[in-house]
Design a protein around this motif. Structure first.
Motif, PDB file in Angstrom:
ATOM      1  N   TYR A  95     -10.217  31.447  14.849  1.00  0.00           N
ATOM      2  CA  TYR A  95      -8.841  31.970  14.186  1.00  0.00           C
ATOM      3  C   TYR A  95      -8.273  32.276  15.471  1.00  0.00           C
ATOM      4  O   TYR A  95      -7.009  32.590  14.825  1.00  0.00           O
ATOM      5  CB  TYR A  95      -9.600  34.206  13.872  1.00  0.00           C
ATOM      6  N   ASP A  96      -8.751  32.302  16.367  1.00  0.00           N
ATOM      7  CA  ASP A  96      -7.912  32.307  17.622  1.00  0.00           C
ATOM      8  C   ASP A  96      -6.576  30.863  17.861  1.00  0.00           C
ATOM      9  O   ASP A  96      -5.775  30.883  18.662  1.00  0.00           O
ATOM     10  CB  ASP A  96      -7.806  32.584  18.636  1.00  0.00           C
ATOM     11  N   HIS A  97      -6.975  30.472  16.936  1.00  0.00           N
ATOM     12  CA  HIS A  97      -6.634  29.291  16.356  1.00  0.00           C
ATOM     13  C   HIS A  97      -5.700  28.272  15.268  1.00  0.00           C
ATOM     14  O   HIS A  97      -4.123  27.900  15.582  1.00  0.00           O
ATOM     15  CB  HIS A  97      -7.169  27.570  16.958  1.00  0.00           C
ATOM     16  N   VAL A  98      -5.772  29.101  14.250  1.00  0.00           N
ATOM     17  CA  VAL A  98      -5.267  28.754  13.154  1.00  0.00           C
ATOM     18  C   VAL A  98      -4.532  30.362  12.255  1.00  0.00           C
ATOM     19  O   VAL A  98      -4.185  29.822  11.313  1.00  0.00           O
ATOM     20  CB  VAL A  98      -6.228  28.264  12.073  1.00  0.00           C
ATOM     21  N   CYS A  99      -4.632  31.043  13.027  1.00  0.00           N
ATOM     22  CA  CYS A  99      -4.128  32.662  12.201  1.00  0.00           C
ATOM     23  C   CYS A  99      -2.508  32.413  11.608  1.00  0.00           C
ATOM     24  O   CYS A  99      -3.060  33.107  10.694  1.00  0.00           O
ATOM     25  CB  CYS A  99      -4.537  34.098  13.227  1.00  0.00           C
ATOM     26  N   ASP A 100      -2.491  31.425  11.974  1.00  0.00           N
ATOM     27  CA  ASP A 100      -0.669  31.947  12.362  1.00  0.00           C
ATOM     28  C   ASP A 100       0.009  30.031  10.984  1.00  0.00           C
ATOM     29  O   ASP A 100       0.936  30.053  11.452  1.00  0.00           O
ATOM     30  CB  ASP A 100       0.430  32.198  13.037  1.00  0.00           C
ATOM     31  N   VAL A 101      -1.124  30.050  10.971  1.00  0.00           N
ATOM     32  CA  VAL A 101      -0.877  28.132   9.974  1.00  0.00           C
ATOM     33  C   VAL A 101       0.055  28.931   8.388  1.00  0.00           C
ATOM     34  O   VAL A 101       0.734  28.435   8.711  1.00  0.00           O
ATOM     35  CB  VAL A 101      -1.733  27.314   9.561  1.00  0.00           C
ATOM     36  N   PHE A 160      -6.484  24.496   3.788  1.00  0.00           N
ATOM     37  CA  PHE A 160      -4.728  24.817   3.932  1.00  0.00           C
ATOM     38  C   PHE A 160      -3.982  24.142   2.228  1.00  0.00           C
ATOM     39  O   PHE A 160      -3.513  24.664   2.126  1.00  0.00           O
ATOM     40  CB  PHE A 160      -4.297  24.272   5.401  1.00  0.00           C
ATOM     41  N   ASP A 161      -4.422  22.635   1.866  1.00  0.00           N
ATOM     42  CA  ASP A 161      -4.827  22.235   1.161  1.00  0.00           C
ATOM     43  C   ASP A 161      -4.581  22.661  -0.081  1.00  0.00           C
ATOM     44  O   ASP A 161      -3.460  23.031  -1.228  1.00  0.00           O
ATOM     45  CB  ASP A 161      -4.683  20.969   1.062  1.00  0.00           C
ATOM     46  N   LYS A 162      -5.523  23.983  -0.334  1.00  0.00           N
ATOM     47  CA  LYS A 162      -5.923  24.535  -1.175  1.00  0.00           C
ATOM     48  C   LYS A 162      -4.704  25.455  -1.388  1.00  0.00           C
ATOM     49  O   LYS A 162      -4.502  26.510  -2.399  1.00  0.00           O
ATOM     50  CB  LYS A 162      -7.543  24.543  -1.312  1.00  0.00           C
ATOM     51  N   LEU A 220       4.471  20.111   8.524  1.00  0.00           N
ATOM     52  CA  LEU A 220       3.171  19.116   7.880  1.00  0.00           C
ATOM     53  C   LEU A 220       1.696  19.719   8.745  1.00  0.00           C
ATOM     54  O   LEU A 220       1.652  18.862  10.335  1.00  0.00           O
ATOM     55  CB  LEU A 220       3.017  17.463   8.233  1.00  0.00           C
ATOM     56  N   VAL A 221       0.805  20.021   8.067  1.00  0.00           N
ATOM     57  CA  VAL A 221      -0.028  20.195   8.659  1.00  0.00           C
ATOM     58  C   VAL A 221      -0.972  19.372   8.967  1.00  0.00           C
ATOM     59  O   VAL A 221      -1.455  18.349   8.240  1.00  0.00           O
ATOM     60  CB  VAL A 221      -0.682  21.714   8.360  1.00  0.00           C
ATOM     61  N   ILE A 222      -2.007  19.129  10.180  1.00  0.00           N
ATOM     62  CA  ILE A 222      -2.474  18.180  11.147  1.00  0.00           C
ATOM     63  C   ILE A 222      -3.762  17.967  11.193  1.00  0.00           C
ATOM     64  O   ILE A 222      -3.588  18.476  12.572  1.00  0.00           O
ATOM     65  CB  ILE A 222      -1.497  16.728  12.078  1.00  0.00           C
ATOM     66  N   SER A 223      -4.514  18.287  10.988  1.00  0.00           N
ATOM     67  CA  SER A 223      -6.080  18.193  11.206  1.00  0.00           C
ATOM     68  C   SER A 223      -7.298  17.734  10.509  1.00  0.00           C
ATOM     69  O   SER A 223      -7.267  16.437  10.048  1.00  0.00           O
ATOM     70  CB  SER A 223      -6.428  19.240  10.929  1.00  0.00           C
ATOM     71  N   LYS A 243       1.491  21.649   2.712  1.00  0.00           N
ATOM     72  CA  LYS A 243       0.955  20.430   3.116  1.00  0.00           C
ATOM     73  C   LYS A 243       0.197  20.122   4.308  1.00  0.00           C
ATOM     74  O   LYS A 243       0.243  20.351   5.262  1.00  0.00           O
ATOM     75  CB  LYS A 243       2.726  19.359   2.975  1.00  0.00           C
ATOM     76  N   THR A 244      -0.419  19.231   4.099  1.00  0.00           N
ATOM     77  CA  THR A 244      -1.222  18.288   4.878  1.00  0.00           C
ATOM     78  C   THR A 244      -2.169  16.999   5.276  1.00  0.00           C
ATOM     79  O   THR A 244      -1.675  16.075   3.906  1.00  0.00           O
ATOM     80  CB  THR A 244      -2.953  19.084   4.764  1.00  0.00           C
ATOM     81  N   TYR A 245      -2.548  16.964   6.049  1.00  0.00           N
ATOM     82  CA  TYR A 245      -2.568  15.774   6.365  1.00  0.00           C
ATOM     83  C   TYR A 245      -3.654  15.754   6.805  1.00  0.00           C
ATOM     84  O   TYR A 245      -4.154  15.733   8.779  1.00  0.00           O
ATOM     85  CB  TYR A 245      -1.212  14.540   7.110  1.00  0.00           C
ATOM     86  N   GLY A 246      -5.087  14.826   6.227  1.00  0.00           N
ATOM     87  CA  GLY A 246      -5.878  15.058   6.983  1.00  0.00           C
ATOM     88  C   GLY A 246      -6.912  13.915   8.181  1.00  0.00           C
ATOM     89  O   GLY A 246      -6.525  13.018   7.334  1.00  0.00           O
ATOM     90  N   ILE A 247      -7.223  13.943   8.967  1.00  0.00           N
ATOM     91  CA  ILE A 247      -7.537  12.891   9.428  1.00  0.00           C
ATOM     92  C   ILE A 247      -9.086  13.432  10.318  1.00  0.00           C
ATOM     93  O   ILE A 247      -9.727  14.373   9.575  1.00  0.00           O
ATOM     94  CB  ILE A 247      -6.880  12.326  10.681  1.00  0.00           C
TER      95      ILE A 247
END
Length: 228
Positions: free
Chosen positions: A54-60, A82-84, A71-74, A88-92
Motif C-alpha cells: 500500500y505504501d507504494h500503490v495507494c494513489d495509483v 489496475f486494468d480491471k 500508463l501504469v507499468i508494472s 491503462k496498463t503495460y504488464g511486464i
C-alpha cells in the motif's frame, strides 16, 4: 535527467519531457497530511510500480484518473489488477529491455513480498533498470541486498542508484553500501526511511558511512530536485 523526491519511495523522473511517477504514496503518508501534494504534480505520463504494498500503490488510481493518458507499468499481476479498474496498463516481467519514448526499461529482481491491501496477490516484487541517452538509472524497489545486483552493471554504467536505506523491511545503511559495491554505483539516492518510526535513520551518520566508502549518499527534502 531530473529527479524529484517527495518522500518514502515516491519520486518523479523527468526524461525527454516525459514524466515518470514512481510508487505514488501521498494520501495516507504521514508526511502529507492534506491534499496539497496534488499541487506539486502537474504532469504524469507513466506510473512505475515496483510492488503491490500500500505504501507504494495507494494513489495509483488518483493519478491515473487525474492524468488520463498516464500508463501504469508494472509486473503482470499488478498491471492486471489496475486494468480491471479501467486504468491503462503495460504488464511486464523479468526479461529483456523494452523500449518506451523515454528510453529502455527492464524489470529486475528484488527480494521482498508483494500483496495488495485487499489480499490480492501482487506478483513478484521487482525494481527497474532504466537506460536513456541521458544516462542509466537503477531503481531497486523494496529489497534486501541480493547477489543478482552484480548483473546490473554488465548492462551499462549507472549514473544513479535509488536504494532503500531504512532497514527492517528493506536494506539498511550497511547493506545498501554493499549493494552499491555490487552495482559499481558511486552516487546513491536514499529512499524508504523516516516515513515511520521504525525506519528512522541518523542521516548525518548515514552520509558519513557512504563517504567513508568513497560514495555519495543523497538525501533529499520533500519536493527537492536533483539533476543527474
Amino acid at each position: 535527467m531530473k529527479v524529484t523526491f517527495f518522500s518514502h519511495s515516491t519520486c518523479i523522473l523527468e526524461i525527454h519531457d516525459k514524466y515518470l511517477l514512481i510508487d505514488p504514496f501521498f494520501s495516507d503518508n504521514p508526511i502529507f497530511r492534506n491534499t496539497t501534494f496534488l499541487k506539486l504534480i502537474t504532469k504524469v505520463d507513466y506510473i512505475l510500480l515496483t510492488h503491490a504494498h500500500y505504501d507504494h500503490v495507494c494513489d495509483v488510481e488518483l493519478f491515473a484518473r487525474k492524468f488520463n493518458n498516464a500508463l501504469v507499468i508494472s509486473n503482470y499481476e499488478i498491471s492486471n489488477y489496475f486494468d480491471k479498474k479501467g486504468i491503462k496498463t503495460y504488464g511486464i516481467n523479468y526479461g529483456s529491455f523494452i523500449s518506451f519514448p523515454f528510453g529502455k526499461l527492464k524489470y529486475v529482481w528484488a527480494a521482498h513480498s508483494s500483496v495488495f491491501n485487499d489480499g490480492t496477490y501482487g506478483g513478484n516484487p521487482g525494481g527497474f533498470l532504466l537506460h536513456t541517452d541521458e544516462g542509466n538509472l537503477y531503481i531497486s524497489g523494496d529489497t534486501s541486498v541480493i547477489y543478482e545486483m552484480n548483473l546490473i552493471p554488465h548492462f551499462g554504467k549507472l549514473k544513479l542508484s535509488i536504494l532503500p536505506i531504512g532497514g527492517k523491511y528493506t536494506m539498511d545503511i550497511e547493506e545498501s553500501i554493499i549493494a552499491s559495491d555490487f552495482l559499481k554505483s558511486e552516487k546513491i539516492l536514499g529512499v524508504h526511511y523516516d516515513t515511520f518510526d521504525d525506519i528512522r535513520i541518523d542521516k548525518k551518520q548515514a552520509k558519513k558511512r557512504f563517504f567513508e566508502k568513497g560514495k555519495e549518499l543523497i538525501l533529499l527534502e520533500k519536493g527537492e530536485t536533483i539533476y543527474v
